[in-house]
Scaffold this motif. Structure first.
Motif, PDB file in Angstrom:
ATOM      1  N   LEU A 204       0.783  -1.378   0.048  1.00 32.68           N
ATOM      2  CA  LEU A 204      -0.003   0.003   0.126  1.00 32.68           C
ATOM      3  C   LEU A 204       0.711   1.282  -0.143  1.00 32.68           C
ATOM      4  O   LEU A 204       0.607   2.323  -0.725  1.00 32.68           O
ATOM      5  CB  LEU A 204      -0.845  -0.030   1.102  1.00 32.68           C
ATOM      6  CG  LEU A 204      -1.826   1.041   1.473  1.00 32.68           C
ATOM      7  CD1 LEU A 204      -2.690   1.293  -0.014  1.00 32.68           C
ATOM      8  CD2 LEU A 204      -2.545   1.208   2.739  1.00 32.68           C
ATOM      9  N   LEU A 205       1.993   1.242   0.683  1.00 29.95           N
ATOM     10  CA  LEU A 205       2.865   2.327   0.799  1.00 29.95           C
ATOM     11  C   LEU A 205       3.322   2.700  -0.490  1.00 29.95           C
ATOM     12  O   LEU A 205       3.681   3.870  -1.034  1.00 29.95           O
ATOM     13  CB  LEU A 205       3.707   2.071   1.984  1.00 29.95           C
ATOM     14  CG  LEU A 205       5.157   3.211   2.064  1.00 29.95           C
ATOM     15  CD1 LEU A 205       4.273   4.426   2.577  1.00 29.95           C
ATOM     16  CD2 LEU A 205       6.102   2.767   2.956  1.00 29.95           C
ATOM     17  N   LEU A 206       3.982   1.729  -1.131  1.00 27.26           N
ATOM     18  CA  LEU A 206       4.644   1.863  -2.405  1.00 27.26           C
ATOM     19  C   LEU A 206       3.519   2.218  -3.758  1.00 27.26           C
ATOM     20  O   LEU A 206       3.674   3.078  -4.387  1.00 27.26           O
ATOM     21  CB  LEU A 206       5.121   0.638  -3.162  1.00 27.26           C
ATOM     22  CG  LEU A 206       6.324   0.070  -2.171  1.00 27.26           C
ATOM     23  CD1 LEU A 206       6.805  -1.392  -2.729  1.00 27.26           C
ATOM     24  CD2 LEU A 206       7.574   0.904  -2.189  1.00 27.26           C
TER      25      LEU A 206
ATOM     26  N   GLN B 186     -11.021  -3.177   0.415  1.00 29.73           N
ATOM     27  CA  GLN B 186     -12.342  -3.843   0.618  1.00 29.73           C
ATOM     28  C   GLN B 186     -12.010  -5.103   1.397  1.00 29.73           C
ATOM     29  O   GLN B 186     -11.208  -6.058   0.814  1.00 29.73           O
ATOM     30  CB  GLN B 186     -12.976  -4.284  -0.902  1.00 29.73           C
ATOM     31  CG  GLN B 186     -14.275  -4.756  -0.643  1.00 29.73           C
ATOM     32  CD  GLN B 186     -14.819  -4.881  -2.086  1.00 29.73           C
ATOM     33  OE1 GLN B 186     -14.532  -4.337  -3.175  1.00 29.73           O
ATOM     34  NE2 GLN B 186     -15.984  -5.849  -2.158  1.00 29.73           N
ATOM     35  N   GLU B 187     -12.657  -5.313   2.428  1.00 30.81           N
ATOM     36  CA  GLU B 187     -12.557  -6.174   3.415  1.00 30.81           C
ATOM     37  C   GLU B 187     -10.964  -6.561   3.601  1.00 30.81           C
ATOM     38  O   GLU B 187     -10.347  -7.835   3.346  1.00 30.81           O
ATOM     39  CB  GLU B 187     -13.014  -7.601   2.756  1.00 30.81           C
ATOM     40  CG  GLU B 187     -14.769  -7.457   2.718  1.00 30.81           C
ATOM     41  CD  GLU B 187     -15.495  -8.509   2.096  1.00 30.81           C
ATOM     42  OE1 GLU B 187     -14.350  -9.546   1.864  1.00 30.81           O
ATOM     43  OE2 GLU B 187     -16.662  -8.838   1.790  1.00 30.81           O
ATOM     44  N   ASN B 188     -10.268  -5.549   3.944  1.00 27.64           N
ATOM     45  CA  ASN B 188      -8.990  -5.475   4.431  1.00 27.64           C
ATOM     46  C   ASN B 188      -8.096  -6.010   3.201  1.00 27.64           C
ATOM     47  O   ASN B 188      -6.893  -6.288   3.418  1.00 27.64           O
ATOM     48  CB  ASN B 188      -8.601  -6.390   5.696  1.00 27.64           C
ATOM     49  CG  ASN B 188      -9.535  -6.047   6.767  1.00 27.64           C
ATOM     50  OD1 ASN B 188      -9.932  -4.898   7.063  1.00 27.64           O
ATOM     51  ND2 ASN B 188      -9.937  -6.925   7.671  1.00 27.64           N
ATOM     52  N   ASN B 189      -8.419  -5.795   2.047  1.00 23.97           N
ATOM     53  CA  ASN B 189      -7.622  -6.259   0.779  1.00 23.97           C
ATOM     54  C   ASN B 189      -7.610  -5.223  -0.081  1.00 23.97           C
ATOM     55  O   ASN B 189      -8.515  -4.347  -0.178  1.00 23.97           O
ATOM     56  CB  ASN B 189      -8.294  -7.435   0.181  1.00 23.97           C
ATOM     57  CG  ASN B 189      -8.380  -8.710   1.095  1.00 23.97           C
ATOM     58  OD1 ASN B 189      -7.392  -9.061   1.782  1.00 23.97           O
ATOM     59  ND2 ASN B 189      -9.452  -9.418   1.166  1.00 23.97           N
TER      60      ASN B 189
ATOM     61  N   GLN C 248     -10.149  -1.748  11.776  1.00 26.71           N
ATOM     62  CA  GLN C 248      -9.307  -2.658  10.896  1.00 26.71           C
ATOM     63  C   GLN C 248      -8.813  -1.841   9.700  1.00 26.71           C
ATOM     64  O   GLN C 248      -7.728  -1.955   9.219  1.00 26.71           O
ATOM     65  CB  GLN C 248     -10.007  -4.003  10.108  1.00 26.71           C
ATOM     66  CG  GLN C 248     -10.384  -5.030  11.313  1.00 26.71           C
ATOM     67  CD  GLN C 248     -11.278  -6.029  10.767  1.00 26.71           C
ATOM     68  OE1 GLN C 248     -11.824  -6.004   9.671  1.00 26.71           O
ATOM     69  NE2 GLN C 248     -11.462  -7.170  11.704  1.00 26.71           N
ATOM     70  N   LEU C 249      -9.577  -0.929   9.333  1.00 27.24           N
ATOM     71  CA  LEU C 249      -9.300  -0.038   8.035  1.00 27.24           C
ATOM     72  C   LEU C 249      -8.107   0.790   8.338  1.00 27.24           C
ATOM     73  O   LEU C 249      -7.158   0.871   7.921  1.00 27.24           O
ATOM     74  CB  LEU C 249     -10.378   0.704   7.513  1.00 27.24           C
ATOM     75  CG  LEU C 249     -10.117   1.615   6.498  1.00 27.24           C
ATOM     76  CD1 LEU C 249      -9.668   1.173   5.321  1.00 27.24           C
ATOM     77  CD2 LEU C 249     -11.197   2.698   6.189  1.00 27.24           C
TER      78      LEU C 249
END
Length: 596
Positions: A4-6, A63-66, A181-182
């Motif tokens: 996510l950072l990249l 979405q749903e931690n993905n 969680q988000l």
């Protein structure tokens, strides 16, 4: 989290590219310098609000931690989805630079757009975006964005705003477990990327500010240097010779292809291209110049047609005409011409405008200096033209008595009296005269005095013949001799004679004039005042010595020396030393109005 950072770094790179492109735009540079009104503020709202909208569209769907990577440009989100983006970064920078109004406007645009996309964090993100705009706008009013401390403060503010957004998501988004969680997934990457993005944005903007400051400093330095080089010429006034020298200096130190200076009616100087038809000492050759004089404001031409030169083959294609003003009255113009429009860039225009102001100031100072010298000259000449009434009456009485006993001598004294008055009048009109004329003035005065008191005085002249033609200020020796005759010998014993010696010679590249008497001398108290202040005297103005010393100072400055040596009962010696380079002083006054 690393993925996510990249991905977010990749997205923020797009905004950085946009910011860099904007930094090359002149209008955007003006906005960064707070050179804007309501129209510019609206532009800032749309600009930084647009950054937020782009961030929304290029965000990464969670979405749903993905991470959902199937879409590069995001549209509507599902009820269980959210976006990780850099929306807060654009809104915060807008608030910091534009103030509360811009911050609120940009936050409202980006926040409402985020709400329309949907997802379970839409309301929380909209609220946090608008709040960030308002808070950073209020902070921006107090923040000095031009310092290094300001850069890091902006980064910290960006990080804090992102933290506030995470808090609002936790408080507003439902269900709480999904929100928590988000936040665990996106908080660190978003905080890092938004902080990094704020840092890069600020570095870009600070570079713009520093670049502008450097350019302005260079322009100021160049303008001051040109002003320093041109000042000696403008002290002579707005004439053909001084303007030619000034135009040559400006041409050499700017990018102009030609430089001209005019007064109301004619071209005083034109150097550079087009000199074949932009002739000096002729009427103004361009209508643009006449317009600038009539309107009293700076005019610019971006084509030969706008210059309106009568010659169709004139190579000059662009020009800036700056009115030269003294006491808010236009007395002429400074004109810079260019063969290409691109040469007349903003830097050259600002330099030209600065030069126009400096030259106008120089001309005002020159006029003030001229008026000051005229006033001083008027005061000095008023003193020079004075003739003591009792001297005139005594001379007339002496001549009248001689008319019955010695008509030839009476005739001789009438000639000397006329010569005395003639020298008085000539000296009042001139700043420099030949030494021999000054000696004729002395001789005329002494002839009249000796007729009144025969055998009372003995006058000795020791004059180097070579310096009789040298120019000196009038009334330099005669008043000193008169002082000696009137004050040095109030009472003489029978058979005793007063002796006055007048010497003139050269020594160490100086001319030396010494007037010495064997009279009663001067007290130390009076000696300390003579020449340094005006002195009241029952027998006259008492200002002869002061007058002479002031004229020496006005003409020769520190190069002249005036001194008095005296002891009670042993006489007085007055010494004047002036530079031998008489041609320099003669030329200086011959070329100025002071010699009239």
């Amino acid at each position: 989290m690393i993925d996510l950072l990249l991905l977010m770094l990749e997205r923020v790179g797009l905004l950085i590219i946009v910011a860099f492109l904007l930094s090359r735009m002149h209008s955007f540079r003006q906005i960064l310098h707070n050179e804007y009104g309501w129209k510019e503020k609206l532009l800032l709202v749309l600009l930084f609000g647009g950054f937020g909208v782009i961030s929304n569209y290029t965000g990464i769907v969670i979405q749903e931690n993905n991470l959902i990577l199937s879409q590069v440009w995001q549209g509507d989100l599902g009820a269980e989805s959210a976006i990780a983006n850099t929306r807060i970064m654009g809104v915060a920078i807008g608030g910091l630079f534009g103030g509360p109004l811009v911050g609120f406007g940009a936050g409202l645009i980006a926040g409402l757009h985020r709400w329309t996309i949907g997802g379970f964090t839409d309301v929380a993100c909209a609220i946090s975006t608008i709040l960030s705009g308002i808070v950073t706008g209020l902070i921006g009013k107090r923040l000095n964005k031009q310092t290094n401390k300001g850069i890091w403060l902006v980064v910290i503010i960006g990080i804090l705003m992102e933290c506030v957004q995470m808090g609002i998501i936790l408080m507003v988004a439902k269900p709480f477990t999904a929100a928590l969680q988000l936040v665990q997934i996106i908080s660190l990457p978003m905080i890092i990327v938004n902080g990094f993005g704020m840092l890069v944005f600020m570095l870009i903007f600070q570079t713009i500010l520093q670049e502008e400051e450097r350019m302005r400093a260079l322009q100021t330095n160049k303008a001051l240097y040109i002003a320093d080089q041109t000042l000696p010429f403008f002290r002579k006034g707005l004439n053909a010779d001084s303007c030619k020298n000034v135009a040559e200096i400006i041409l050499a130190l700017t990018n102009a292809n030609a430089v001209a200076i005019t007064d109301h009616h004619q071209v005083l100087a034109h150097v550079g291209l087009a000199g074949d038809h932009h002739l000096t000492q002729k009427k103004l050759s361009t209508k643009l110049t006449q317009k600038a004089i009539d309107q009293g404001r700076i005019l610019k031409a971006y084509s030969s047609e706008q210059i309106e030169c009568y010659n169709p083959n004139c190579p000059l294609q662009a020009a800036i005409v700056i009115p030269l003003q003294v006491h808010k009255k236009t007395i002429g113009t400074l004109k810079l011409y260019f063969t290409k429009i691109s040469q007349m860039d903003k830097i050259e225009q600002e330099l030209s405008e600065g030069l126009g102001k400096l030259i106008s100031t120089q001309l005002e100072l020159a006029e003030a200096e001229i008026q000051s010298k005229l006033l001083k000259d008027a005061e000095i000449k008023a003193l020079q033209a004075q003739v003591h009434p009792h001297f005139l009456f005594n001379a007339i009485n002496t001549i009248s008595a001689l008319c019955r006993t010695d008509a030839e001598k009476a005739r001789y004294l009438l000639i000397k009296l006329a010569a005395f008055f003639r020298r008085n009048l000539q000296g009042a009109r001139q700043m420099l005269i030949p030494l021999e004329k000054e000696l004729e003035h002395v001789e005329a005065y002494l002839s009249l005095e000796e007729a009144r008191y025969p055998d009372k005085y003995q006058i000795e002249y020791q004059i180097e013949p070579a310096i009789k033609k040298v120019f000196i200020p009038p009334f330099t020796i005669q008043p000193i001799v008169e002082n000696a005759i009137r004050h040095a010998f109030p009472k003489l014993d029978p058979g005793q004679k007063g002796c006055v010696t007048i010497r003139a010679f050269t020594e160490n590249k100086e001319m030396v004039f010494i007037t010495e008497d064997n009279g009663k001398g001067i007290s130390q108290e009076l000696l300390s005042k003579l020449g340094n202040q005006e002195i009241d005297s029952a027998q006259g103005t008492g200002n002869a010595i002061y007058n002479i010393k002031q004229r020496m100072k006005e003409i020769y400055g520190e190069e002249a020396v005036f001194s008095i040596e005296s002891q009670r009962g042993l006489g007085t010696k007055v010494i004047i030393r002036i530079p031998m380079d008489t041609k320099k002083w003669r030329d200086q006054y011959a070329d100025s109005i002071y010699s009239r």
